[in-house]
Design a protein around this motif. Sequence first.
Motif, PDB file in Angstrom:
ATOM      1  N   ASP A 107       0.980  -1.186   0.031  1.00 48.31           N
ATOM      2  CA  ASP A 107      -0.091  -0.052  -0.038  1.00 48.31           C
ATOM      3  C   ASP A 107       1.044   1.212  -0.121  1.00 48.31           C
ATOM      4  O   ASP A 107       0.623   2.416  -0.711  1.00 48.31           O
ATOM      5  N   GLU A 110       1.934   1.723  -3.571  1.00 44.78           N
ATOM      6  CA  GLU A 110       0.943   2.236  -4.280  1.00 44.78           C
ATOM      7  C   GLU A 110       0.639   3.640  -3.981  1.00 44.78           C
ATOM      8  O   GLU A 110       0.654   4.376  -5.180  1.00 44.78           O
ATOM      9  N   ARG A 111       0.918   4.105  -2.712  1.00 42.99           N
ATOM     10  CA  ARG A 111       0.328   5.307  -2.461  1.00 42.99           C
ATOM     11  C   ARG A 111       1.758   6.259  -2.939  1.00 42.99           C
ATOM     12  O   ARG A 111       1.258   7.423  -3.532  1.00 42.99           O
ATOM     13  N   GLU A 113       3.625   5.936  -5.529  1.00 45.19           N
ATOM     14  CA  GLU A 113       3.555   6.061  -6.918  1.00 45.19           C
ATOM     15  C   GLU A 113       2.219   7.116  -7.616  1.00 45.19           C
ATOM     16  O   GLU A 113       2.050   7.685  -8.310  1.00 45.19           O
ATOM     17  N   ARG A 114       1.039   6.959  -6.765  1.00 47.04           N
ATOM     18  CA  ARG A 114      -0.108   7.601  -6.873  1.00 47.04           C
ATOM     19  C   ARG A 114       0.087   9.031  -6.624  1.00 47.04           C
ATOM     20  O   ARG A 114      -0.229  10.048  -7.276  1.00 47.04           O
ATOM     21  N   HIS A 115       1.272   9.501  -5.574  1.00 49.18           N
ATOM     22  CA  HIS A 115       1.280  10.813  -5.262  1.00 49.18           C
ATOM     23  C   HIS A 115       2.551  11.363  -5.938  1.00 49.18           C
ATOM     24  O   HIS A 115       2.959  12.266  -5.420  1.00 49.18           O
TER      25      HIS A 115
END
Length: 162
Positions: A107, A110-111, A113-115
Amino acid sequence: MARSSGLLGRLWALARLPFKEQAVYVGKDLQGNKYYEKLADPRTGHRPSRYVVPPVDDKVTPPDIPPEWNAWLRRRRDNPPTEEQLLQNEALALRKQALAKEIKERDDMERMERHGQSSDGNEKRQGALPKQDESRTSKFPQYDEFEITPGEAAKKDTADKQ
């Protein structure tokens, strides 16, 4: 009635010792806590009781008692847990902790990469949030199309018209 602490009190305690209800050793958990049960005594009206004796006179707190033994102490189960059950449940708890750690790491990746950050910590700008003005102390992103102070644009418009 107050207890006698002298010689007479000690003799009375020794005389009562054979009639005193005896606790039965029931088992031991993986931390070394020993569990006992006092059986009911209808002559004296005492109900049965269960208790734990910690190793080396440490104070036992509820988290130190395994859930299986806690259930037995509170009479939620009739029979004490076996060592096999304790080992199985401890292995299951360790497996759950390892899975939780893996999920948290995934997680976090992913966080990041998302931000707009790659896994090596470098910043990526594609699809990321708008770059913040570092001169401001706010940690929120600033958008040109939104007002910082509500009604600020209306005041500017009326000032421009006058």
